[in-house]
Write a protein that holds these residues in place. Structure first.
Motif, PDB file in Angstrom:
ATOM      1  N   ASP A 496       0.711  -1.069  -0.263  1.00 25.19           N
ATOM      2  CA  ASP A 496      -0.174  -0.202  -0.108  1.00 25.19           C
ATOM      3  C   ASP A 496       0.982   1.508   0.102  1.00 25.19           C
ATOM      4  O   ASP A 496       1.760   1.574   1.222  1.00 25.19           O
ATOM      5  CB  ASP A 496      -0.920   0.299   0.856  1.00 25.19           C
ATOM      6  CG  ASP A 496      -1.738   0.887   1.379  1.00 25.19           C
ATOM      7  OD1 ASP A 496      -2.301   1.416   0.094  1.00 25.19           O
ATOM      8  OD2 ASP A 496      -2.837   1.271   1.745  1.00 25.19           O
ATOM      9  N   GLU A 497       1.261   2.243  -1.033  1.00 24.54           N
ATOM     10  CA  GLU A 497       1.786   3.168  -1.093  1.00 24.54           C
ATOM     11  C   GLU A 497       0.957   3.923  -1.866  1.00 24.54           C
ATOM     12  O   GLU A 497      -0.298   3.851  -1.709  1.00 24.54           O
ATOM     13  CB  GLU A 497       3.196   3.084  -1.875  1.00 24.54           C
ATOM     14  CG  GLU A 497       3.958   2.415  -1.168  1.00 24.54           C
ATOM     15  CD  GLU A 497       4.985   1.896  -2.249  1.00 24.54           C
ATOM     16  OE1 GLU A 497       6.346   0.482  -1.533  1.00 24.54           O
ATOM     17  OE2 GLU A 497       5.627   1.580  -3.172  1.00 24.54           O
ATOM     18  N   SER A 498       1.205   4.797  -2.851  1.00 21.66           N
ATOM     19  CA  SER A 498       0.610   6.221  -3.687  1.00 21.66           C
ATOM     20  C   SER A 498       1.225   6.026  -4.834  1.00 21.66           C
ATOM     21  O   SER A 498       2.509   5.015  -5.580  1.00 21.66           O
ATOM     22  CB  SER A 498       1.287   7.075  -2.794  1.00 21.66           C
ATOM     23  OG  SER A 498       2.334   7.458  -3.141  1.00 21.66           O
ATOM     24  N   GLU A 499       0.454   7.074  -5.765  1.00 26.01           N
ATOM     25  CA  GLU A 499       0.783   7.398  -7.216  1.00 26.01           C
ATOM     26  C   GLU A 499       0.428   6.542  -8.191  1.00 26.01           C
ATOM     27  O   GLU A 499      -0.413   6.712  -9.060  1.00 26.01           O
ATOM     28  CB  GLU A 499       2.766   7.838  -7.059  1.00 26.01           C
ATOM     29  CG  GLU A 499       3.065   8.417  -8.550  1.00 26.01           C
ATOM     30  CD  GLU A 499       4.110   8.972  -8.738  1.00 26.01           C
ATOM     31  OE1 GLU A 499       4.466   9.681  -9.347  1.00 26.01           O
ATOM     32  OE2 GLU A 499       5.541   8.660  -7.906  1.00 26.01           O
ATOM     33  N   GLN A 525       6.581   5.916  -6.117  1.00 23.83           N
ATOM     34  CA  GLN A 525       5.462   4.521  -5.135  1.00 23.83           C
ATOM     35  C   GLN A 525       4.671   4.029  -6.303  1.00 23.83           C
ATOM     36  O   GLN A 525       4.101   4.382  -6.884  1.00 23.83           O
ATOM     37  CB  GLN A 525       4.649   6.116  -4.248  1.00 23.83           C
ATOM     38  CG  GLN A 525       5.867   6.722  -3.616  1.00 23.83           C
ATOM     39  CD  GLN A 525       6.389   5.568  -2.721  1.00 23.83           C
ATOM     40  OE1 GLN A 525       5.862   4.290  -1.334  1.00 23.83           O
ATOM     41  NE2 GLN A 525       7.623   5.261  -2.834  1.00 23.83           N
ATOM     42  N   SER A 527       1.745   1.105  -5.655  1.00 17.92           N
ATOM     43  CA  SER A 527       1.068  -0.401  -4.407  1.00 17.92           C
ATOM     44  C   SER A 527       0.759  -1.118  -5.350  1.00 17.92           C
ATOM     45  O   SER A 527       0.574  -1.744  -6.681  1.00 17.92           O
ATOM     46  CB  SER A 527      -0.909   0.746  -4.270  1.00 17.92           C
ATOM     47  OG  SER A 527      -0.040   1.679  -3.152  1.00 17.92           O
ATOM     48  N   THR A 544     -11.161   2.658  -3.355  1.00 19.58           N
ATOM     49  CA  THR A 544     -10.007   4.105  -3.308  1.00 19.58           C
ATOM     50  C   THR A 544      -8.475   3.754  -3.418  1.00 19.58           C
ATOM     51  O   THR A 544      -8.274   4.669  -3.882  1.00 19.58           O
ATOM     52  CB  THR A 544      -9.489   2.757  -1.726  1.00 19.58           C
ATOM     53  OG1 THR A 544     -10.797   2.620  -0.654  1.00 19.58           O
ATOM     54  CG2 THR A 544      -8.342   3.115  -0.839  1.00 19.58           C
ATOM     55  N   GLU A 548      -6.122   7.054  -4.029  1.00 17.05           N
ATOM     56  CA  GLU A 548      -5.666   7.304  -3.411  1.00 17.05           C
ATOM     57  C   GLU A 548      -4.435   7.532  -4.888  1.00 17.05           C
ATOM     58  O   GLU A 548      -2.745   7.542  -4.033  1.00 17.05           O
ATOM     59  CB  GLU A 548      -5.171   6.850  -2.485  1.00 17.05           C
ATOM     60  CG  GLU A 548      -6.043   6.473  -1.155  1.00 17.05           C
ATOM     61  CD  GLU A 548      -6.167   5.739  -0.198  1.00 17.05           C
ATOM     62  OE1 GLU A 548      -4.700   4.852  -0.160  1.00 17.05           O
ATOM     63  OE2 GLU A 548      -6.553   6.348   1.193  1.00 17.05           O
ATOM     64  N   HIS A 549      -4.476   7.154  -5.947  1.00 19.50           N
ATOM     65  CA  HIS A 549      -3.429   7.177  -6.900  1.00 19.50           C
ATOM     66  C   HIS A 549      -4.347   7.949  -8.232  1.00 19.50           C
ATOM     67  O   HIS A 549      -4.712   8.077  -8.598  1.00 19.50           O
ATOM     68  CB  HIS A 549      -3.232   5.482  -7.297  1.00 19.50           C
ATOM     69  CG  HIS A 549      -3.054   4.890  -5.932  1.00 19.50           C
ATOM     70  ND1 HIS A 549      -3.998   4.465  -5.117  1.00 19.50           N
ATOM     71  CD2 HIS A 549      -1.427   4.089  -5.585  1.00 19.50           C
ATOM     72  CE1 HIS A 549      -3.500   3.138  -4.277  1.00 19.50           C
ATOM     73  NE2 HIS A 549      -1.785   3.550  -4.501  1.00 19.50           N
ATOM     74  N   ASN A 550      -2.761   8.183  -8.669  1.00 19.98           N
ATOM     75  CA  ASN A 550      -3.113   9.265 -10.277  1.00 19.98           C
ATOM     76  C   ASN A 550      -2.590   7.923 -11.529  1.00 19.98           C
ATOM     77  O   ASN A 550      -3.753   8.198 -12.343  1.00 19.98           O
ATOM     78  CB  ASN A 550      -1.548   9.765 -10.041  1.00 19.98           C
ATOM     79  CG  ASN A 550      -1.331  10.902  -9.621  1.00 19.98           C
ATOM     80  OD1 ASN A 550      -2.141  11.433  -8.555  1.00 19.98           O
ATOM     81  ND2 ASN A 550       0.275  11.329  -8.873  1.00 19.98           N
ATOM     82  N   THR A 579      -8.878   9.773 -12.569  1.00 22.36           N
ATOM     83  CA  THR A 579      -7.792   8.765 -12.274  1.00 22.36           C
ATOM     84  C   THR A 579      -8.032   8.090 -13.780  1.00 22.36           C
ATOM     85  O   THR A 579      -9.250   7.914 -13.815  1.00 22.36           O
ATOM     86  CB  THR A 579      -7.843   7.300 -11.101  1.00 22.36           C
ATOM     87  OG1 THR A 579      -7.911   8.504 -10.041  1.00 22.36           O
ATOM     88  CG2 THR A 579      -6.886   7.194 -10.962  1.00 22.36           C
TER      89      THR A 579
END
Length: 624
Positions: A496-499, A525, A527, A544, A548-550, A579
């Protein structure tokens, strides 16, 4: 070598009769040598060498049409049509297919790969011949095993109405029809098809038909009497009663005998079935002793017949086999159903331990599914083990007989995704699309061997139609520390990270894991989500991920049309999230034969291709 004198179709007709048997031995030696290094279908091809030679000696290709059922036994046919030099690349990417291919040769009349199709295709050729006024012969070869498929009987039902020649060759390598009256059968066959008898019979019927009132009755009585004699003295009455002339049985390794019976069959002005007895694996003792092992053989040592490469890790079919055996002990309501594939699907151990709860219905996938529906309706828990590409044949039964009634049938969908050397007819690249479109169906895919075990346990305790798709080959044993309990419609968050977020289905989790490492090495980053469920879609997870991500990247080993990526994209669009979604999957095209790693690279679903696409398309950096 005699075989070197065959450079194109019909060259075998220049080979003298004294050289036929030596040529057959050369062909067997050639096939054993080549298949021992390349892999392929050996036992079935060794069994039809003389049969194929006889058909090539009697018929004129490509004018006459020779149609192989399944087609995995067409190697000798390929040799006799000038493709000897192409065997070095048999079943390799860019090389010769292991099945008939119209694009390969005009002597390949029909592309095949699944069973029970040749009679239907042959009937199509016959109808076209009559409409176009052509004079060619049509020959459909079908095995005794393929006659368990309902489509073969549908075709025979139509063939019985023919008034022109159509030859069906029944290649019987299991002695499934009695041969104890073979001599009398051959004698009567010769009489029925002799020109003098045929001409006399036709003349008598024409004369009697002119007699007012009683003529037709006399003809009918004569036919009834003749049929009664046949029923007492010869086999094949199933076909005779359908107005399909039966000839045989004949030794499938006796070339002169085969030539005689094919020439007799050409004289019959309706559908005629020639019953040929062959020995699977003939000429190579390991294949004769273990024909199933040499059906689709991996490379092997010729002296022993043992595989050249020893398998050190379990494959997914092995894992399924172990779990099914355990369920057999734990739950007396668990039963297993297969369509002629107990070994290939991993059900042999279950069969040996619980024979009363094991059902092999033969090559009859449609029946297998509806039979399982009946078992489920009666309170049992049927597990239908089937290859992905074969399950396609039972789509209607899945919809109407299982899912509409919401019956608890468990589908163990083996060989899902790319299977490699068998090519277009065997790639399991459509099951996500067609199964996830059916209401009431639940569809899962495991990331590794432990998750397959957990999903099977979940499926047995489930209530309703449920399918688990898993790939061919070695079972992935990575990510073993990630083993969250299976919950209906819930994915598993691995990192679980981002981007960027990678959402992968089944076999693509392993690839996504490596793509993530490459992206992180570059500095992004990332996920990683193990989708687990294709249906129902984990909408909470997708929501989610979008917030939380691009970038969302979906990964699946299935065609893009109707696949997992489309479902995620549609949900993101419906929620008006900005997104971006990139769907990685197989283009909407059939995938040829070849090594799976090569195919992934060609299709752009290998790790380097996916990483390059993410960086180039989304991040705007050109990767060289």
């Amino acid at each position: 070598m005699i075989l070197d004198r065959i450079q194109r179709e019909n060259d075998i007709k220049k080979i003298g009769a004294d050289d036929w048997n030596p040529l057959a031995e050369e062909i067997r030696e050639f096939l054993i040598n080549h298949i021992s290094t390349s892999g392929g279908h050996l036992a079935s091809n060794l069994g039809v060498v003389e049969l194929t030679m006889a058909m090539h000696l009697v018929f004129d290709l490509p004018k006459d049409k020779l149609i192989w059922d399944v087609g995995h036994q067409s190697y000798t046919h390929k040799l006799l049509t000038g493709r000897k030099d192409k065997f070095d690349k048999l079943r390799k990417f860019g090389g010769m297919s292991g099945f008939p291919k119209r694009s390969e040769s005009p002597c390949d009349s029909f592309d095949t790969g699944h069973s029970s199709t040749s009679i239907s295709a042959g009937l199509g050729y016959v109808a076209a011949r009559e409409l176009l006024g052509d004079k060619n012969r049509v020959v459909s070869v079908i095995g005794d095993g393929a006659l368990t498929g309902g489509m073969a009987y549908e075709a025979l039902n139509n063939a019985s109405r023919l008034k022109s020649n159509f030859i069906i060759v029944l290649n019987d390598n299991n002695m499934s029809i009695s041969e104890n009256v073979g001599g009398m059968s051959q004698y009567l066959s010769n009489i029925r098809t002799a020109e003098a008898y045929t001409g006399f019979k036709t003349g008598v019927e024409k004369t009697l038909s002119k007699i007012p009132v009683y003529g037709d009755k006399v003809i009918h009585q004569l036919r009834k009497t003749k049929s009664g004699i046949k029923q007492l003295m010869i086999p094949g009455m199933l076909f005779e009663n359908m107005d399909i002339t039966y000839l045989g049985p004949v030794d499938g390794h006796d070339i002169p005998g085969l030539i005689r019976i094919f020439n007799e069959a050409k004289k019959v002005n309706r559908a005629v079935l020639v019953h040929v007895l062959t020995k699977k694996g003939k000429g190579y003792s390991p294949a004769e002793r273990h024909p199933a092992r040499f059906h689709g053989a991996e490379p092997f040592e010729i002296e022993t017949g043992l595989p050249s490469k020893k398998r050190t890790k379990a494959n997914y079919s092995d894992i399924f086999s172990t779990v099914m055996r355990k369920f057999g002990d734990r739950d007396p309501k668990v039963v297993a159903v297969t369509a002629a594939m107990p070994d290939g699907t991993g059900l042999k151990r279950f069969k040996n331990m619980f024979p009363e709860r094991f059902f092999d219905v033969g090559i009859a996938e449609e029946h297998a599914v509806t039979f399982a529906a009946g078992l489920a309706a009666a309170g049992l828990k049927p597990v239908v083990a089937v290859y992905s590409s074969f399950l396609q044949r039972a789509y209607d039964q899945i919809v109407h007989d299982v899912c509409i009634q919401n019956l608890h049938v468990i589908f163990a969908v083996d060989r899902a995704g790319l299977v490699g050397s068998d090519g277009e007819t065997h790639q399991g690249i459509l099951d996500i699309s067609f199964l996830s479109s059916i209401p009431n169906m639940t569809l899962l895919a495991p990331k590794n061997k432990w998750e397959l075990s957990d999903m099977l346990k979940f499926a047995v305790d489930f209530n309703g139609p449920i399918a688990i798709r898993y790939p061919r080959g070695e079972a992935y044993d990575g990510l073993k520390d990630f083993r969250a309990p299976i919950e209906l419609g819930k994915s598993e968050i691995l990192y679980d990270e981002s981007e960027i977020v990678l959402i992968a289905v089944g076999s693509m989790v392993k690839i996504a894991e490596n793509v993530r490492k490459e992206l992180k090495d570059i500095g992004y980053q990332c996920s990683l989500v193990n989708a687990r469920f294709v249906m129902p879609l984990d909408e909470t997870m997708v929501k989610t991920a979008a917030k939380e991500h691009n970038l969302i990247v979906t990964l699946e080993e299935n065609v893009l049309s109707g696949g997992f990526g489309e479902k995620v994209s549609a949900y993101v669009a419906a929620c008006n999230f900005p997104t971006r979604v990139i769907s990685v999957g197989i283009p909407n095209e059939y995938v040829e034969h070849g090594n799976v790693d090569i195919l992934r690279k060609e299709l752009g679903i290998d790790e380097p291709s996916i990483t390059k696409r993410i960086i180039t398309e989304y991040l705007g950096t050109q990767v060289y």
